[in-house]
Design an enzyme around this catalytic site. Structure first.
Site, short mmCIF file in Angstrom:
data_model
loop_
_atom_site.label_atom_id
_atom_site.label_comp_id
_atom_site.label_asym_id
_atom_site.label_seq_id
_atom_site.Cartn_x
_atom_site.Cartn_y
_atom_site.Cartn_z
N HIS A 159 0.84 -1.22 0.00
CA HIS A 159 0.00 0.00 0.00
C HIS A 159 0.87 1.26 0.00
O HIS A 159 2.07 1.22 0.37
CB HIS A 159 -0.89 0.01 1.25
CG HIS A 159 -0.11 -0.05 2.53
ND1 HIS A 159 0.48 1.07 3.10
CD2 HIS A 159 0.20 -1.09 3.32
CE1 HIS A 159 1.13 0.70 4.19
NE2 HIS A 159 0.99 -0.59 4.35
N GLU A 205 -1.59 -7.16 7.14
CA GLU A 205 -0.22 -7.02 7.65
C GLU A 205 -0.04 -7.99 8.82
O GLU A 205 -1.03 -8.45 9.43
CB GLU A 205 -0.01 -5.56 8.10
CG GLU A 205 1.35 -5.26 8.69
CD GLU A 205 2.51 -5.66 7.79
OE1 GLU A 205 3.25 -4.78 7.35
OE2 GLU A 205 2.68 -6.88 7.53
N ARG A 207 -5.73 0.97 4.33
CA ARG A 207 -4.61 1.46 3.53
C ARG A 207 -4.39 0.62 2.26
O ARG A 207 -4.02 1.15 1.21
CB ARG A 207 -3.35 1.56 4.37
CG ARG A 207 -2.89 0.28 5.08
CD ARG A 207 -1.89 0.63 6.17
NE ARG A 207 -1.24 -0.49 6.83
CZ ARG A 207 -1.69 -1.10 7.91
NH1 ARG A 207 -2.85 -0.73 8.45
NH2 ARG A 207 -1.02 -2.10 8.50
N HIS A 223 0.81 -5.67 2.37
CA HIS A 223 1.57 -4.93 3.39
C HIS A 223 3.04 -5.38 3.41
O HIS A 223 3.39 -6.41 2.81
CB HIS A 223 0.93 -5.17 4.75
CG HIS A 223 -0.52 -4.77 4.78
ND1 HIS A 223 -0.97 -3.54 5.21
CD2 HIS A 223 -1.62 -5.44 4.38
CE1 HIS A 223 -2.28 -3.49 5.08
NE2 HIS A 223 -2.71 -4.61 4.58
O1 3PG Z 1 3.14 -2.78 10.33
C1 3PG Z 1 3.98 -1.92 10.11
O2 3PG Z 1 4.43 -1.12 10.97
C2 3PG Z 1 4.56 -1.80 8.71
O3 3PG Z 1 3.59 -2.12 7.77
C3 3PG Z 1 5.74 -2.72 8.54
O4 3PG Z 1 6.65 -2.36 9.50
P1 3PG Z 1 8.15 -2.95 9.44
O5 3PG Z 1 8.74 -2.53 8.11
O6 3PG Z 1 8.83 -2.33 10.64
O7 3PG Z 1 8.01 -4.45 9.53
#
Ligand code: 3PG
Length: 247
Positions: free
Chosen positions: A9, A87, A60, A182
């Site tokens: 996203h 995610e 998102r 995600h």
């Molecule tokens: O969930 C989150 O904060 C992001 O989508 C991914 O975070 P990260 O790159 O720290 O895993």
């Protein structure tokens, strides 16, 4: 050949504040909306017009998919939404700034929680933001399905059934499939497609709003391992910035 495009996203409100997000349902920033429109332009230039879209149930990703289709003038393309593309659940880290997490828990644990395959952060407290038990979207799921935290292995285990039972048949039927999800749910999918080693998983970062194209063989194995970003230079810079978040 089956054609798959995976797209994280566009930038979200909590991406811009460098907060761990997980299952917390935040919207796109104006930059994130612009990234979605730019992704549509790249898809058009590449002749990769989606004939079906799959997204998570988080705003998102849903909005990124809708903006892409609207920018392509193809609002009628079917879009399916499923929680299995959500995610990873970041557990107790959800809502925490990455800099705070790294300073509080140390660099090694911070990296393990963000990028290892089989280590999950501490679970979220019931009733905290992003607790799926309080979200009507998940009310019909069997008890015990909803995560309180996830490792990438956990994400892989709940994502692959959707890949095998829903996305793969679309690909085999000749659809051009766009998956909008995600950073970590796509890491799980990419790690599966490319059969990444644990060390390769540790170094895998997926930037927001940059289409990654996979030409797939008949058995849905990638013709080019790692796929091809439609803007490879920009994607490499952005992926390095994701890796450096919190430092
Ligand atoms: O969930 C989150 O904060 C992001 O989508 C991914 O975070 P990260 O790159 O720290 O895993």
């Amino acid at each position: 050949m089956p054609s798959l495009v995976v797209l994280r996203h566009g930038e979200s409100e909590w991406n811009s504040r460098n907060l761990f997000t997980g299952w917390v349902d935040v919207d796109l920033t104006a930059r994130g909306e612009a990234q979605a429109r730019h992704s549509a332009a790249l898809l058009r230039e590449a002749g990769l017009l989606p004939t079906v879209v799959h997204t998570s149930v988080l705003t998102r990703a849903v909005r990124t998919g809708a903006i892409v289709l609207d920018a392509l003038g193809r609002p009628e393309v079917p879009t399916r939404r499923h929680w299995r593309l959500n995610e990873r659940c970041y557990g107790a880290l959800q809502g925490m700034a990455r800099t705070v997490a790294r300073e509080r828990f140390g660099d090694d644990l911070y990296l393990l929680w963000r990028r290892s395959f089989d280590v999950a952060p501490p679970p979220l407290e019931p009733g905290t933001p992003g607790d799926p038990a309080a979200d009507p979207r998940y009310a019909d799921l069997p008890a015990g399905t909803l995560p309180r935290t996830e490792s990438l292995a956990d994400v892989t285990a709940r994502l692959l059934p959707y890949w095998r039972e829903v996305i793969a048949p679309d690909l085999r039927s000749g659809q051009t499939v766009l998956v909008v999800a995600h950073g970590n749910s796509l890491r799980a999918l990419v790690a599966h497609l490319d059969q990444l080693s644990p060390d390769e998983v540790l170094g895998l970062n997926i930037p927001t709003g940059m289409p990654l194209h996979y030409e797939l063989a008949a058995d849905l194995s990638p013709v080019v391992r790692g796929g091809s970003y439609l803007e490879p230079g920009a994607a490499a810079v952005a992926a390095a910035a994701v890796a450096a978040e919190g430092h």
